[in-house]
Design an enzyme around this catalytic site. Structure first.
Site, PDB file in Angstrom:
ATOM      1  CE  LYS A   7     -76.416   9.572  42.981  1.00  0.00           C
ATOM      2  NZ  LYS A   7     -77.476   9.776  43.965  1.00  0.00           N
ATOM      3  NE  ARG A  15     -79.196  16.408  41.544  1.00  0.00           N
ATOM      4  CZ  ARG A  15     -78.588  16.187  42.718  1.00  0.00           C
ATOM      5  NH1 ARG A  15     -77.818  15.115  42.858  1.00  0.00           N
ATOM      6  NH2 ARG A  15     -78.768  17.015  43.730  1.00  0.00           N
TER       7      ARG A  15
END
Length: 276
Positions: free
Chosen positions: A216, A251
């Site tokens: 991220k 995830r």
């Protein structure tokens, strides 16, 4: 949850329009420990145009049709792995959701749209599929880089309380809902870090929490790494920390590294000294 992308503009650079390659990658992830495969056909990047509903469905359909056979030819990672692994589809527009759920092949809808209305909840209820409810504001393809929160955890609690009630009113059983705090969606660096630190606050809902940690932007900001593919060390740190704070689903792109890290952490949590 292993991430596979049937597109050519994934933020992490790992997407492809070749179904054979995507199936091969999914098979590899399963053999490395993935309990769930999450497939998407449209990048969530806000600097890319949305694709047409029909194109998204046509990208997904060959993968969905061949997933079960691919799993049958795969090898289970270990006895703790969910078997057969589940199939999740990452999409949000109701016309696309309707088409992919009516195939009967999808276990989970990973809805990154924030459930602005109950359409997708009702479709999941009708299909018997689980729904991942992600926190965000506004459509996924619209940038929210100016959005900040005085109390981001309080915002999450209010959001999930409301949306779970709306989903229930649409006929979706509470037991079919997974919560996703939406890292990097309508959140800035400090908001994301606060969510990581206070993730346990979401346990009040008694539902599984999905933590989408992989590569991220917030990890890149902290480590000063621009290339998402170089952020796996930070991803592992966030995954382990998230698991210790109650996240049940992680995830990720690098399934093998995260699965092995969590297996070691589980030994510490269980007090066992054996790898058996």
């Amino acid at each position: 949850m292993g991430i596979v992308n049937i597109n050519d503009d994934s933020f992490s650079g790992d997407g492809t329009l070749d179904t054979d390659i995507v199936l091969s990658l999914a098979k590899q992830m399963i053999e490395e420990g993935a309990d769930i495969i999450d497939v998407g056909a449209e990048s969530a990047r806000t600097n890319r145009e949305a694709i047409a509903d029909a194109e998204e469905v046509e990208r997904l359909r060959p993968f969905l049709n061949r997933f079960e056979q691919m799993v049958a030819n795969g090898v289970r990672w270990d006895e703790t792995q969910l078997w057969p692994p589940l199939l999740s589809v990452n999409t949000w527009r109701p016309p696309v959701v309707k088409e992919i759920l009516k195939t009967g092949l999808v276990d989970i809808l990973n809805d990154i749209g924030g459930l602005p209305d109950v359409s997708n909840a009702r479709l999941c209820a009708d299909a018997g599929s689980a729904l991942i409810l992600m926190h965000t504001v506004g459509p996924p393809k619209v940038s929210q880089t100016d959005r900040e929160w005085e109390d981001v955890v309080g915002e999450l609690i209010g959001f999930f309380s409301l949306k779970m009630e709306e989903a229930a009113d649409a006929g979706l059983p509470r037991e079919q809902i997974v919560l996703d705090p939406g890292i990097d969606f309508a959140k800035q660096r400090d908001d994301n870090l606060t969510v990581y630190r206070e993730l346990e606050g979401l346990q009040r809902f008694g539902r599984p929490v999905l933590l989408p940690v992989s590569r991220k932007t917030v990890i890149g900001d902290v480590l000063r790494i621009k290339d998402p593919a170089e952020r796996d060390a930070g991803t592992i740190a966030c995954a382990v920390s998230g698991a210790m704070r109650g996240a049940q689903i992680l995830r990720v792109h690098n399934v093998e590294a995260v699965a092995k890290s969590l297996k070691v952490v589980d030994l510490f949590r269980s007090g066992s000294s054996s790898t058996e």
